[in-house]
Design a protein around this motif. Structure first.
Motif, short mmCIF file in Angstrom:
data_model
loop_
_atom_site.label_atom_id
_atom_site.label_comp_id
_atom_site.label_asym_id
_atom_site.label_seq_id
_atom_site.Cartn_x
_atom_site.Cartn_y
_atom_site.Cartn_z
N GLU A 188 -3.91 -33.69 -61.89
CA GLU A 188 -4.57 -32.88 -60.85
C GLU A 188 -4.16 -33.30 -59.44
O GLU A 188 -4.56 -32.68 -58.47
N GLU A 189 -3.35 -34.37 -59.35
CA GLU A 189 -3.03 -34.92 -58.03
C GLU A 189 -1.85 -34.22 -57.35
O GLU A 189 -1.38 -34.67 -56.29
N LEU A 190 -1.37 -33.11 -57.90
CA LEU A 190 -0.19 -32.44 -57.34
C LEU A 190 -0.47 -31.91 -55.94
O LEU A 190 -1.54 -31.36 -55.67
N THR A 191 0.51 -32.06 -55.08
CA THR A 191 0.40 -31.51 -53.71
C THR A 191 1.55 -30.55 -53.43
O THR A 191 1.80 -30.20 -52.28
N THR A 192 2.24 -30.13 -54.48
CA THR A 192 3.29 -29.12 -54.37
C THR A 192 2.99 -28.00 -55.35
O THR A 192 2.72 -28.25 -56.52
N GLN A 193 3.00 -26.78 -54.86
CA GLN A 193 2.73 -25.62 -55.71
C GLN A 193 3.89 -24.64 -55.61
O GLN A 193 4.28 -24.27 -54.50
N ALA A 194 4.43 -24.24 -56.76
CA ALA A 194 5.56 -23.30 -56.79
C ALA A 194 6.68 -23.78 -55.88
O ALA A 194 7.25 -22.99 -55.12
N PRO A 221 5.60 -27.60 -50.76
CA PRO A 221 4.69 -28.69 -50.38
C PRO A 221 3.53 -28.14 -49.56
O PRO A 221 3.76 -27.40 -48.59
N ILE A 222 2.31 -28.46 -49.95
CA ILE A 222 1.16 -27.90 -49.23
C ILE A 222 0.39 -28.98 -48.47
O ILE A 222 -0.67 -28.71 -47.93
N ALA A 223 0.94 -30.21 -48.47
CA ALA A 223 0.37 -31.27 -47.65
C ALA A 223 1.29 -31.47 -46.46
O ALA A 223 2.51 -31.54 -46.61
N GLY A 224 0.73 -31.54 -45.26
CA GLY A 224 1.54 -31.68 -44.07
C GLY A 224 0.85 -31.03 -42.90
O GLY A 224 -0.35 -30.73 -42.94
N THR A 225 1.61 -30.77 -41.85
CA THR A 225 1.05 -30.12 -40.67
C THR A 225 1.68 -28.74 -40.52
O THR A 225 2.90 -28.60 -40.50
N PHE A 226 0.81 -27.73 -40.46
CA PHE A 226 1.28 -26.35 -40.40
C PHE A 226 0.59 -25.65 -39.23
O PHE A 226 -0.64 -25.52 -39.23
N ASN A 227 1.37 -25.24 -38.25
CA ASN A 227 0.82 -24.56 -37.07
C ASN A 227 -0.32 -25.37 -36.45
O ASN A 227 -1.36 -24.82 -36.05
N GLY A 228 -0.12 -26.67 -36.38
CA GLY A 228 -1.10 -27.53 -35.73
C GLY A 228 -2.24 -27.97 -36.62
O GLY A 228 -3.12 -28.73 -36.20
N ILE A 229 -2.29 -27.48 -37.88
CA ILE A 229 -3.35 -27.85 -38.81
C ILE A 229 -2.79 -28.83 -39.83
O ILE A 229 -1.81 -28.53 -40.51
N ASP A 253 -4.15 -33.00 -45.60
CA ASP A 253 -3.77 -34.25 -46.26
C ASP A 253 -3.68 -34.04 -47.78
O ASP A 253 -3.99 -32.96 -48.30
N ALA A 254 -3.26 -35.08 -48.49
CA ALA A 254 -3.05 -34.98 -49.94
C ALA A 254 -4.34 -34.66 -50.66
O ALA A 254 -4.34 -33.89 -51.64
N ASN A 255 -5.46 -35.23 -50.20
CA ASN A 255 -6.74 -34.93 -50.85
C ASN A 255 -7.05 -33.43 -50.82
O ASN A 255 -7.36 -32.81 -51.84
N ALA A 256 -6.98 -32.85 -49.62
CA ALA A 256 -7.31 -31.43 -49.47
C ALA A 256 -6.31 -30.56 -50.23
O ALA A 256 -6.69 -29.54 -50.84
N ALA A 257 -5.03 -30.96 -50.21
CA ALA A 257 -4.00 -30.17 -50.91
C ALA A 257 -4.27 -30.14 -52.41
O ALA A 257 -4.15 -29.10 -53.06
N SER A 258 -4.67 -31.29 -52.96
CA SER A 258 -4.93 -31.33 -54.41
C SER A 258 -6.20 -30.57 -54.77
O SER A 258 -6.30 -29.97 -55.85
N GLU A 259 -7.18 -30.55 -53.86
CA GLU A 259 -8.44 -29.86 -54.13
C GLU A 259 -8.28 -28.33 -54.12
O GLU A 259 -9.11 -27.61 -54.70
N ALA A 260 -7.21 -27.84 -53.51
CA ALA A 260 -7.04 -26.39 -53.36
C ALA A 260 -6.57 -25.72 -54.64
O ALA A 260 -6.60 -24.48 -54.73
#
Length: 282
Positions: free
Chosen positions: A236-242, A245-253, A256-263
């Motif tokens: 469940e700890e994946l932070t990459t989908q398809a 990478p969904i962990a990082g900074t995007f348009n100033g937001i 983190d890895a926790n939030a990415a895995s929870e999504a």
């Protein structure tokens, strides 16, 4: 009798009719000589035989029945668990609201069992059958006080629900050949996800258990469950989908890895699910 018109009408309700009749898709060639080889009076009988064969338990149906029997096994496990949990909820000191929630989940699981049994039978399959005697909810002693300790009861419930959510997701790809069954399975999946979130909420609302439990899974954290349940959360700890990478900074937001895995919830293989539930089976 215009066979082509008949097939066209059936195609409107079953887009896979051609594959059922002739998986090599040589169906038109096949039909072209069909009428010529038979006397006119024999055509209806022969056509009926052909459709009976096409809509009997095909390889596709057999595969779907196998998936549904796998789901039915999990639903039996949960249904029997919640029957006993509901009966024990007062004695273990569950709050009134929790007693109501456990009873409601019990009813949901019983409905899932009934639905899956009916669906499997409609596909000419044989549904598996379990009784209360089929299960050992102590998992061979690992949860010895499962129905005498409220905390242990909720811990087992959380492990079942989190497994169920990932199990349904893991089998979705095997049901794409039947849109009706796939839709129903996804509807059950969403209910199981709500069960999982609610059981986690019930644990969080019980300070003596663990006040910091979240309604969702962070990385592969067990949320206070025993180490023996780690398999429920591995992956469940994946932070990459398809591949994205969904962990990082995007348009100033920053995510983190926790939030990415929870999504996202990750699918779980049938083999892993069986490894998890085997200790609960007699």
């Amino acid at each position: 009798m215009n066979i082509f018109n008949l097939i066209t009408e059936i195609e409107k309700v079953d887009p896979e009719v051609y594959d059922r009749l002739d998986p090599r898709r040589a169906v038109f060639k096949h039909f072209a000589g069909f009428g010529k080889k038979l006397a006119a009076t024999a055509v209806p009988l022969a056509l009926g035989s052909m459709f009976n064969k096409a809509y009997a338990q095909t390889g596709s149906n057999a595969a779907i029945v196998e998936v549904l029997n796998f789901a039915l096994t999990l639903e039996y496990l949960e249904s029997e668990f919640y029957k006993q949990a509901a009966a024990a909820s007062i004695a273990v000191g569950a709050p009134a609201a929790a007693q109501g929630a456990i009873a409601l989940i019990r009813d949901h699981e019983a409905q899932h069992v009934a639905f899956l049994r009916t669906t499997i039978s409609s596909l000419q399959g044989t549904p598996v059958t379990f009784t209360a005697a089929s299960f050992d909810f102590t998992a061979r002693g690992a949860f010895a006080d499962v129905f005498t300790n409220y905390g242990t009861m909720l811990a087992v419930a959380q492990a079942f629900e989190d497994t169920g959510v990932r199990a349904y997701k893991g089998q979705a790809g095997n049901l794409v050949s039947n849109n009706t069954v796939l839709q129903a399975a996804l509807q059950i999946h969403s209910v199981e996800a709500r069960h999982a979130a609610h059981i986690r909420r019930m644990r969080r609302d019980t300070p003596s258990i663990m006040a910091s439990v979240k309604p969702w899974i962070t990385l592969k954290d067990r949320a206070g469950l025993p180490a023996g349940t780690q398999l429920v959360y591995d992956g469940e700890e994946l932070t990459t989908q398809a591949t994205v990478p969904i962990a990082g900074t995007f348009n100033g937001i920053t995510i983190d890895a926790n939030a990415a895995s929870e999504a996202f919830d990750e699918p779980m293989s049938k083999e892993t699910v069986l490894q998890i539930v085997t200790p609960f089976l007699r």
